[in-house]
Design a protein around this motif. Sequence first.
Motif, mmCIF file in Angstrom:
data_model
loop_
_atom_site.group_PDB
_atom_site.id
_atom_site.type_symbol
_atom_site.label_atom_id
_atom_site.label_comp_id
_atom_site.label_asym_id
_atom_site.label_seq_id
_atom_site.Cartn_x
_atom_site.Cartn_y
_atom_site.Cartn_z
ATOM 1 N N ARG A 74 43.226 53.634 53.584
ATOM 2 C CA ARG A 74 43.261 52.716 52.448
ATOM 3 C C ARG A 74 44.491 52.917 51.581
ATOM 4 N NH1 ARG A 74 37.920 53.184 49.147
ATOM 5 N NH2 ARG A 74 39.094 51.700 47.840
ATOM 6 N N GLN A 78 47.192 50.505 49.066
ATOM 7 C CA GLN A 78 46.954 50.723 47.641
ATOM 8 C C GLN A 78 47.752 49.706 46.832
ATOM 9 O OE1 GLN A 78 46.348 54.775 46.196
ATOM 10 N NE2 GLN A 78 48.072 54.462 44.807
ATOM 11 N N THR A 81 45.700 44.262 46.625
ATOM 12 C CA THR A 81 45.023 43.158 45.951
ATOM 13 C C THR A 81 45.948 42.512 44.922
ATOM 14 O OG1 THR A 81 42.876 44.217 46.238
ATOM 15 C CG2 THR A 81 43.026 42.491 44.563
ATOM 16 N N LEU A 142 50.719 50.997 40.952
ATOM 17 C CA LEU A 142 49.718 51.507 41.886
ATOM 18 C C LEU A 142 50.383 52.112 43.120
ATOM 19 C CD1 LEU A 142 47.019 48.690 41.755
ATOM 20 C CD2 LEU A 142 46.848 50.975 40.795
ATOM 21 N N THR A 151 39.446 60.222 41.693
ATOM 22 C CA THR A 151 39.336 58.810 41.315
ATOM 23 C C THR A 151 40.551 58.049 41.804
ATOM 24 O OG1 THR A 151 38.104 59.432 39.338
ATOM 25 C CG2 THR A 151 39.014 57.207 39.421
ATOM 26 N N ARG A 152 40.341 57.073 42.655
ATOM 27 C CA ARG A 152 41.449 56.261 43.162
ATOM 28 C C ARG A 152 41.949 55.341 42.048
ATOM 29 N NH1 ARG A 152 43.483 54.719 48.039
ATOM 30 N NH2 ARG A 152 41.936 56.022 49.087
ATOM 31 N N THR A 154 43.113 52.205 39.993
ATOM 32 C CA THR A 154 42.687 50.815 40.097
ATOM 33 C C THR A 154 43.631 49.927 39.302
ATOM 34 O OG1 THR A 154 41.291 50.875 38.128
ATOM 35 C CG2 THR A 154 40.287 51.586 40.222
ATOM 36 N N PRO A 155 43.628 48.626 39.575
ATOM 37 C CA PRO A 155 44.452 47.718 38.765
ATOM 38 C C PRO A 155 44.157 47.832 37.276
ATOM 39 C CG PRO A 155 43.664 46.600 40.719
ATOM 40 C CD PRO A 155 42.971 47.925 40.686
ATOM 41 N N TRP A 156 42.868 48.030 36.924
ATOM 42 C CA TRP A 156 42.508 48.096 35.510
ATOM 43 C C TRP A 156 43.052 49.359 34.863
ATOM 44 C CZ3 TRP A 156 41.669 43.584 34.048
ATOM 45 C CH2 TRP A 156 40.944 42.668 34.833
ATOM 46 N N SER A 157 43.062 50.475 35.598
ATOM 47 C CA SER A 157 43.636 51.700 35.023
ATOM 48 C C SER A 157 45.140 51.539 34.819
ATOM 49 C CB SER A 157 43.350 52.902 35.926
ATOM 50 O OG SER A 157 43.991 52.774 37.197
#
Length: 313
Positions: A74, A78, A81, A142, A151-152, A154-157
């Motif tokens: 994955r 990264q 999206t 990202l 914790t992978r 994320t777009p929000w982070s």
Amino acid sequence: MPDREGHQYSQTEFIARSALAGGFAGGLAKTAVAPLERVKILLQTHNAEFIRFSGSWRGAAQALQYIVQTQGFRGLYQGHTLTLARAIPHAAVGYTVYEKVSKWIMPTPEYQTSTRRLTAGAITGISAMPLTYPFELIRVRLAVETSRSATRPTPWSAVRGIMAEGRSSGGITGRVPFLHFYRGFTVSLLGTVPYRGGIFLVWETLNAKARAVLPPATLQANQTRIHLVIGGIAGTVSQIFTYPLEVIRRTQQASGKGTPNRMIGFRETVHSVWMAAGWRGFFTGLGIGLVKQVPTHALSLASWQLAKKALNI
């Protein structure tokens, strides 16, 4: 607008069909080369973990293997999206604008000069940038994240981090933190004109040459192959000539992790790249960039034509 069989479409239907064809082409091409795109960004931004992979053709393959080993499969995708969130509307708008602009400034074959082809491509590249650029910045953040935390990212982070950078800075960006989503935008704008303009200049010129040299039966039987080859050449030529600007842009986009309280300028970015690796620093990742650009533009331009044919436009 008339379709391929002479039927008339309303402006709305033509734009919808054209946007669908362009969005499909952009999404397909970006998905196919997403792992290479991530490695290229890591090399361009001189990521500490990946700098050892630069400078050789085997480095790209080793970098891909390292990502899989440390982040799993994955990890190759990264931020993908966000890539699609930018690429699909960007391609949908861009290809639709190109259809309209090219018909406007080149209504007949005698108007199809190099300058007009370059201009149409440049307008195409600029058209969607203000809306889609923040997605590209988040995707870069990202892509350069290589920490091994449980914790992978994320777009929000990434969004929260960029907004925090904006609030912590002084001046206008402190009052309007959303401006930090446009780090490197000026360089992107400068690079898009020759890059997108060059792609469509080469694309249209070589297609015109093919139509003039090859028999109609040969063109019809090998149309997709011809489009794949010409698309690959177009992307390659533009990539080589504009690559230093892309390195500067990526460095500025990633700079928030090192200078969160301000946006570094063009001269400072050029100086930092030069001090890090000399003139070669402006071409770091070019090898994998070319490996990526050939299939990207070959697939994008060829699938655009196939989608247009399928949608009868």
